[in-house]
Every structure is written in structure tokens, then in C-alpha cells.
Design a protein around this motif. Structure first.
Motif, mmCIF file in Angstrom:
data_model
loop_
_atom_site.group_PDB
_atom_site.id
_atom_site.type_symbol
_atom_site.label_atom_id
_atom_site.label_comp_id
_atom_site.label_asym_id
_atom_site.label_seq_id
_atom_site.Cartn_x
_atom_site.Cartn_y
_atom_site.Cartn_z
ATOM 1 N N MET A 7 0.823 -1.197 0.000
ATOM 2 C CA MET A 7 0.000 0.000 0.000
ATOM 3 C C MET A 7 0.865 1.258 0.000
ATOM 4 O O MET A 7 0.669 2.181 -0.772
ATOM 5 C CB MET A 7 -0.905 -0.017 1.245
ATOM 6 C CG MET A 7 -1.796 1.187 1.388
ATOM 7 S SD MET A 7 -3.054 1.274 0.116
ATOM 8 C CE MET A 7 -3.868 2.765 0.613
ATOM 9 N N THR A 8 1.855 1.286 0.886
ATOM 10 C CA THR A 8 2.749 2.441 0.975
ATOM 11 C C THR A 8 3.507 2.639 -0.324
ATOM 12 O O THR A 8 3.609 3.766 -0.840
ATOM 13 C CB THR A 8 3.736 2.247 2.142
ATOM 14 O OG1 THR A 8 3.004 2.100 3.348
ATOM 15 C CG2 THR A 8 4.669 3.434 2.261
ATOM 16 N N ASP A 9 4.047 1.563 -0.872
ATOM 17 C CA ASP A 9 4.803 1.670 -2.111
ATOM 18 C C ASP A 9 3.901 2.077 -3.268
ATOM 19 O O ASP A 9 4.310 2.830 -4.148
ATOM 20 C CB ASP A 9 5.493 0.339 -2.423
ATOM 21 C CG ASP A 9 6.477 0.452 -3.570
ATOM 22 O OD1 ASP A 9 7.338 1.354 -3.511
ATOM 23 O OD2 ASP A 9 6.372 -0.332 -4.526
ATOM 24 N N ALA A 10 2.657 1.586 -3.267
ATOM 25 C CA ALA A 10 1.730 1.940 -4.345
ATOM 26 C C ALA A 10 1.436 3.435 -4.346
ATOM 27 O O ALA A 10 1.423 4.079 -5.403
ATOM 28 C CB ALA A 10 0.430 1.146 -4.202
ATOM 29 N N ILE A 11 1.204 4.019 -3.162
ATOM 30 C CA ILE A 11 0.856 5.447 -3.087
ATOM 31 C C ILE A 11 2.079 6.327 -3.285
ATOM 32 O O ILE A 11 2.128 7.176 -4.178
ATOM 33 C CB ILE A 11 0.199 5.771 -1.726
ATOM 34 C CG1 ILE A 11 -1.110 5.004 -1.570
ATOM 35 C CG2 ILE A 11 -0.059 7.273 -1.612
ATOM 36 C CD1 ILE A 11 -1.765 5.218 -0.215
ATOM 37 N N TRP A 12 3.100 6.133 -2.428
ATOM 38 C CA TRP A 12 4.232 7.061 -2.407
ATOM 39 C C TRP A 12 5.389 6.623 -3.296
ATOM 40 O O TRP A 12 6.280 7.418 -3.575
ATOM 41 C CB TRP A 12 4.711 7.272 -0.976
ATOM 42 C CG TRP A 12 3.772 8.114 -0.183
ATOM 43 C CD1 TRP A 12 3.701 9.480 -0.176
ATOM 44 C CD2 TRP A 12 2.756 7.667 0.712
ATOM 45 N NE1 TRP A 12 2.700 9.901 0.654
ATOM 46 C CE2 TRP A 12 2.097 8.814 1.226
ATOM 47 C CE3 TRP A 12 2.332 6.405 1.133
ATOM 48 C CZ2 TRP A 12 1.050 8.733 2.131
ATOM 49 C CZ3 TRP A 12 1.270 6.332 2.041
ATOM 50 C CH2 TRP A 12 0.654 7.468 2.534
#
Length: 303
Positions: A1-6
């Protein structure tokens, strides 16, 4: 999730499935609510560092009563300042910095995020003066809405203080006692070879390294209230015991030091700390504050 957004700016199915429509993101520089606001803000560092890479150094979760989970992450970002925007004109300089995050989720849906970016490391790498940067940043928008402080906070659904782990409780107690003047306690509870990673990516060793940072922060805000906002600890197979803290300092800038001569400005310092423990006590620590956001508060009140 973090890698997908940021990391990849992917705001499709994963983003919609696992981020609440009214999710709140609290960072030292702003308060964001809603998927659109969070996605828009995520584009700013990507535009400044278009080819950057994100590495997850650590991540941990703990179950909280009522079906809620609290989590914490530590990320390392590296890239080249090839884009204009958040940090001025492109310089072509290489930059590496850490990000600490706290997350609250209900089931598989994230509702609240607290995020701290190591702006001190970015300023150093790009040759920026944080005081001047803060003054210029204030000119971009409404001084009443940024940076973040409790007075503009939006109430969230997550109100727990963490879990009951002895690691989180012990480290929180150490910091509370130290910020009340017991700075000598670091020597007795820190491994002599402990690696203390501080804002700016600065690494110090042992109790003296930890003590000097916290003493310097307290000296700049001697009358401010120090408060542990959230704490939890974990014991995970193949990993040392860990603790994750989110804390704050609220009060006047009435001491000299990290932020120059006293100004009397009312300041909210958002801080996060993560730690690992061993036989000799604290063995590794990562602590971040955002000097840019602190300078924004000072400059907004003093010019």
C-alpha cells in the motif's frame, strides 16, 4: 500500500480498497483528509525526485481492542533531485532520507496515517537553509491551515494509546523521565555501542549520543509539555524486541539552540521514534522531527 501510493503513484484498485474515503493523514507540514488530498500530496515528493526508490526497513502491527490494528513503518527513500517544486529548482543532487509512519486500520482499510519525513536530510543534501525554506513555503498558502498543530486537527476514529508491551512502556517512561531532567538515565539504559540515528541521517553512538539529542531539543523548548501520544512494542521471531513511539512537544520557543535565539513562538513538535533492544539495553534508535515545519510555525508568528 505504501509503495503503491508514495512509490509508484498508483491510485487504482489497491488505493480505493485499502484507504478509507475520508482517511486522515497528519504530517508536521499539513493535515490532509480524503483520498484525493492524500493522492495529490503524494505527487509532490515524486515530482521533486522522479526516479526515487522506497525501501521498507521495518514494519510492525499490533491488534487493538475492537478490531482495530495499529502499525508503524520505517522507510528509506533514495533518488536524485531532478524535478522542481517542493524543494525549489532541480539541482541534480543525490538525496537519501528516512520516513517514519504510524497507521491505524480497521480490518484491511486504513483510516489514519501519521507521517514524518526527514526534511533535515533533504535540506542538507540540497544545500537549503530550513529557516529560509520555511519562510518561502509559508508564502504558498494559508498560514492558518499549515503546518499541523492540535488546534486544526480533525477528530479520527482511532483513539487508543497503543498496546501494553513492556518494551513500549519502558522506553516511553525513559523518555518522559529524561525530558523532565533525567538525561543521565540514557547512560544506564543504552548499550555503549548503540547506533542512534537522528534527524539529518546523523548517527551517534551510545548513551551520550541519545542524551545529547534529547537534551538539545529540551533546551530549545524548556517549558514545553512533552507527551507520549502513542506507544507499542513487539516481540517477533528472528528480530530483536522493538518499540514504536509517537510523541509531541507543545509550548513556547523560549530557549536558544536548535532553532536560534528564543522567539516566544508557540510551537507543536511532532516526533516519532523507533527502537530495538538487546542485552545491554537500547541498541538501535531512529528518531525524527521536522525542522522545516517547526521553522514554519516560528516564522508564521515572528515574520
Amino acid at each position: 500500500m505504501t509503495d503503491a501510493i508514495w512509490g509508484r503513484a498508483e491510485f487504482g484498485h489497491l488505493f480505493e480498497a485499502h484507504l478509507h474515503p475520508d482517511a486522515i493523514l497528519r504530517g508536521p507540514d499539513h493535515l490532509l483528509q480524503g483520498r484525493l488530498a492524500i493522492a495529490t500530496a503524494a505527487l509532490q515528493p515524486m515530482a521533486a525526485f522522479p526516479g526515487r526508490r522506497l525501501f521498507t526497513e521495518d514494519a510492525g502491527w499490533t491488534a487493538i481492542a475492537g478490531g482495530t490494528r495499529a502499525g508503524a513503518l520505517r522507510l528509506y527513500s533514495e533518488g536524485v533531485h531532478d524535478g522542481a517544486g517542493l524543494y525549489g529548482p532541480a539541482t541534480g543532487r543525490a538525496v537519501g532520507y528516512r520516513v517514519l509512519m504510524d497507521v491505524a486500520a480497521k480490518g484491511a482499510v486504513i483510516g489514519e496515517i501519521w507521517r514524518l519525513r526527514d526534511t533535515a536530510a533533504i535540506f542538507t543534501a540540497l544545500g537549503l537553509d530550513p529557516e529560509r525554506w520555511a519562510a518561502e513555503r509559508l508564502a504558498w498558502g494559508d498560514r492558518d491551515s499549515a503546518p499541523f498543530r492540535p488546534g486544526i486537527d480533525e477528530p479520527g476514529a482511532y483513539t487508543a494509546a497503543g498496546n501494553g508491551s513492556e518494551w513500549g512502556r519502558a522506553w516511553a517512561a525513559l523518555l518522559e523521565r529524561a525530558m523532565d531532567g533525567g538525561f543521565d538515565l540514557f547512560d544506564g539504559q543504552t548499550d555503549p555501542a548503540a547506533e542512534i540515528t537522528l534527524p539529518g541521517g546523523v548517527i551517534r553512538r551510545g548513551g551520550a549520543g541519545a542524551r545529547n539529542f534529547w537534551l538539545g531539543l529540551r533546551a530549545a523548548f524548556p517549558s514545553a509539555q512533552f507527551k507520549i501520544r502513542h506507544r507499542f512494542g513487539l516481540e517477533t521471531p528472528l528480530l530483536p524486541p522493538r518499540a514504536f513511539l509517537r510523541w509531541s512537544l507543545d509550548g513556547r520557543h523560549d530557549g536558544p539552540g536548535l532553532f536560534g535565539a528564543p522567539t516566544g513562538a508557540e510551537v507543536h513538535v511532532m516526533g516519532m521514534s523507533q527502537a530495538e533492544f538487546g542485552p545491554g539495553g537500547l541498541r538501535r534508535e531512529w528518531t525524527l522531527i521536522d525542522p522545516g515545519a517547526i521553522w514554519m510555525q516560528i516564522k508564521a508568528q515572528t515574520g
